[in-house]
Design a protein around this motif. Structure first.
Motif, PDB file in Angstrom:
ATOM      1  N   ILE A  28      -0.532  -2.804  -9.954  1.00 40.93           N
ATOM      2  CA  ILE A  28       0.786  -2.919 -10.580  1.00 40.93           C
ATOM      3  C   ILE A  28       1.412  -4.211 -10.086  1.00 40.93           C
ATOM      4  N   LEU A  29       1.943  -4.992 -11.027  1.00 41.48           N
ATOM      5  CA  LEU A  29       2.615  -6.245 -10.669  1.00 41.48           C
ATOM      6  C   LEU A  29       4.064  -6.154 -11.115  1.00 41.48           C
TER       7      LEU A  29
ATOM      8  N   GLY B 138      11.146  -1.019  -6.099  1.00 41.65           N
ATOM      9  CA  GLY B 138      11.256   0.416  -5.829  1.00 41.65           C
ATOM     10  C   GLY B 138      10.663   1.241  -6.959  1.00 41.65           C
ATOM     11  N   ILE B 139      10.958   0.830  -8.187  1.00 43.58           N
ATOM     12  CA  ILE B 139      10.432   1.533  -9.357  1.00 43.58           C
ATOM     13  C   ILE B 139       8.906   1.463  -9.354  1.00 43.58           C
ATOM     14  N   ALA B 140       8.375   0.266  -9.100  1.00 44.97           N
ATOM     15  CA  ALA B 140       6.918   0.079  -9.135  1.00 44.97           C
ATOM     16  C   ALA B 140       6.230   0.882  -8.032  1.00 44.97           C
ATOM     17  N   CYS B 141       6.825   0.893  -6.835  1.00 42.33           N
ATOM     18  CA  CYS B 141       6.176   1.601  -5.718  1.00 42.33           C
ATOM     19  C   CYS B 141       6.162   3.108  -5.958  1.00 42.33           C
ATOM     20  N   VAL B 142       7.252   3.656  -6.484  1.00 42.79           N
ATOM     21  CA  VAL B 142       7.260   5.094  -6.767  1.00 42.79           C
ATOM     22  C   VAL B 142       6.329   5.395  -7.944  1.00 42.79           C
ATOM     23  N   ALA B 143       6.338   4.526  -8.957  1.00 47.94           N
ATOM     24  CA  ALA B 143       5.463   4.745 -10.118  1.00 47.94           C
ATOM     25  C   ALA B 143       3.988   4.714  -9.713  1.00 47.94           C
ATOM     26  N   ALA B 144       3.653   3.868  -8.729  1.00 46.61           N
ATOM     27  CA  ALA B 144       2.248   3.717  -8.326  1.00 46.61           C
ATOM     28  C   ALA B 144       1.648   5.036  -7.860  1.00 46.61           C
ATOM     29  N   THR B 145       2.493   5.939  -7.363  1.00 51.72           N
ATOM     30  CA  THR B 145       1.968   7.232  -6.911  1.00 51.72           C
ATOM     31  C   THR B 145       1.428   8.041  -8.094  1.00 51.72           C
ATOM     32  N   HIS B 146       1.786   7.655  -9.321  1.00 52.74           N
ATOM     33  CA  HIS B 146       1.234   8.304 -10.522  1.00 52.74           C
ATOM     34  C   HIS B 146       0.009   7.571 -11.058  1.00 52.74           C
TER      35      HIS B 146
ATOM     36  N   ASP C   4      -2.169   5.603  -6.576  1.00 54.60           N
ATOM     37  CA  ASP C   4      -1.757   4.731  -5.462  1.00 54.60           C
ATOM     38  C   ASP C   4      -2.400   3.351  -5.530  1.00 54.60           C
ATOM     39  N   VAL C   5      -2.510   2.796  -6.736  1.00 60.73           N
ATOM     40  CA  VAL C   5      -3.037   1.425  -6.832  1.00 60.73           C
ATOM     41  C   VAL C   5      -2.094   0.476  -6.096  1.00 60.73           C
ATOM     42  N   PRO C   6      -2.601  -0.669  -5.642  1.00 57.47           N
ATOM     43  CA  PRO C   6      -1.728  -1.624  -4.950  1.00 57.47           C
ATOM     44  C   PRO C   6      -0.605  -2.120  -5.865  1.00 57.47           C
ATOM     45  N   VAL C   7       0.569  -2.279  -5.282  1.00 48.99           N
ATOM     46  CA  VAL C   7       1.709  -2.887  -5.978  1.00 48.99           C
ATOM     47  C   VAL C   7       1.895  -4.289  -5.398  1.00 48.99           C
ATOM     48  N   VAL C   8       1.902  -5.283  -6.256  1.00 49.08           N
ATOM     49  CA  VAL C   8       2.191  -6.649  -5.809  1.00 49.08           C
ATOM     50  C   VAL C   8       3.528  -7.049  -6.405  1.00 49.08           C
TER      51      VAL C   8
ATOM     52  N   ASP D 274       0.866  -1.177   0.000  1.00 47.55           N
ATOM     53  CA  ASP D 274       0.000   0.000   0.000  1.00 47.55           C
ATOM     54  C   ASP D 274       0.902   1.227   0.000  1.00 47.55           C
ATOM     55  N   VAL D 275       1.101   1.817  -1.173  1.00 47.34           N
ATOM     56  CA  VAL D 275       2.094   2.889  -1.278  1.00 47.34           C
ATOM     57  C   VAL D 275       1.624   4.175  -0.598  1.00 47.34           C
ATOM     58  N   ARG D 276       0.318   4.328  -0.410  1.00 40.79           N
ATOM     59  CA  ARG D 276      -0.142   5.505   0.335  1.00 40.79           C
ATOM     60  C   ARG D 276       0.260   5.361   1.802  1.00 40.79           C
ATOM     61  N   LEU D 277       0.101   4.157   2.336  1.00 39.74           N
ATOM     62  CA  LEU D 277       0.586   3.890   3.699  1.00 39.74           C
ATOM     63  C   LEU D 277       2.101   4.110   3.773  1.00 39.74           C
TER      64      LEU D 277
END
Lengths: 193, 193
Positions: free
Chosen positions: B54-55, B63-71, B74-78, A31-34
């Motif tokens: 995002i998978l 790290g790339i996926a978690c930062v990208a998810a903010t764009h 904030d969908v879940p990253v698995v 959960d990147v917002r968390l």
């Protein structure tokens, strides 16, 4: 951190053998917002420190550390590796630690290029239990002459003692949730405040 | 993406055996500001898609996926795991792929809880060479009944063919830098535009 404690209560699962599964939001699904709120909490706690680098360890620490870094002026995040690879060459700092979750020893490796004397390091990881992985990272920092300015942990399992030992050793440790006790039979989780 | 190409030219090192080392900013030390710009580029490319998850795959993709998810709201990253662990229990989607960088086969594992029918997935990874890791992730999505809406890659080694095969198969693949050729003798790197 109330938000994290609530998520642990809602989605954490206590398993036999002192295992707290938080893969719904922390270390499988993220959960990147968390993570962003966790980074903000660490930035507030360490606001009197001049952090120049964040050091974590693969794999679960990476996402947390990268999102948290955006609250520390986008300092570089270095993640220690747990295995040799053809992508790792040149001189390295290496130590070995025992993994509670994988139940085996593994190396902890950082290229000497990316950990230097004078670095003012914030260590970040998802879990702190007996502290073996963190002590490995601290050892690498000492080898490099880098200064450990602080340690940011998402979930500390307080009853396993690693966190208290680090506090007694003088480290500025900010664990956002400290589990004082947990019960695999009932699922009950008590936090330290 | 010009910024990424410039960083590859400045800090990338070409090694024999088709190895492009970018550990200064992408997969050992991480430049999270660059990751943020990469996320913005993917968000622009995929702005007509409704991404719900995002998978990626441990470790460098996280790290790339978690930062990208903010764009991506904030969908879940698995992140798929490459080894069994006591943190992984319950039913799993599993496949096996061969790693170019580790030179061995490894499992690719996602808990069935975190990949579901109806998920509209963006796959993200640091590198695309022959496509074996990505095809493993696609296979897991197919097993789950999840839809692969797109694929975001930092660096595609175009001469290894994995990207072209995915494009021919109809995937919406956005590689931010495509290396057309590289030379370990001279260090020269040519990009596809």
């Amino acid at each position: 951190m109330q938000e994290l404690e609530e998520r642990i209560r809602e989605q954490g699962v206590v398993k036999p053998g002192n295992v707290l599964k938080v893969d719904a939001f922390l270390n499988h699904q993220c959960d990147v917002r968390l993570f962003d709120h966790m980074g903000a909490a660490w930035a507030e706690h360490f606001n009197n420190k001049h952090i120049t680098k964040i050091l974590t360890i693969e794999a679960s620490g990476i996402g947390i550390a990268c999102v948290a870094a955006t609250h520390f002026d986008d300092v570089p995040v270095v993640f220690a590796k747990k295995a040799q690879s053809i992508n790792l060459d040149g001189e390295q700092y290496v130590t070995h630690v025992y993994s509670f979750t994988k139940q085996k020893e593994f190396p902890v490796i950082v290229s000497k290029k990316y950990l230097n004397a004078g670095d003012r390091v914030l260590l970040i990881d998802d879990f702190l239990a007996n502290g073996k992985a963190l002590n490995g990272l601290i050892e690498l920092c000492e080898s490099a002459g880098a200064i450990v300015e602080g340690i940011g942990i998402a979930i500390e399992k307080g009853f396993q003692g690693g966190g208290d030992a680090l506090r007694e050793a003088g480290y500025d440790l900010d664990s956002l949730a400290i589990v004082e006790s947990m019960d695999a039979e009932t699922g009950a989780i008590e936090f330290r405040h």
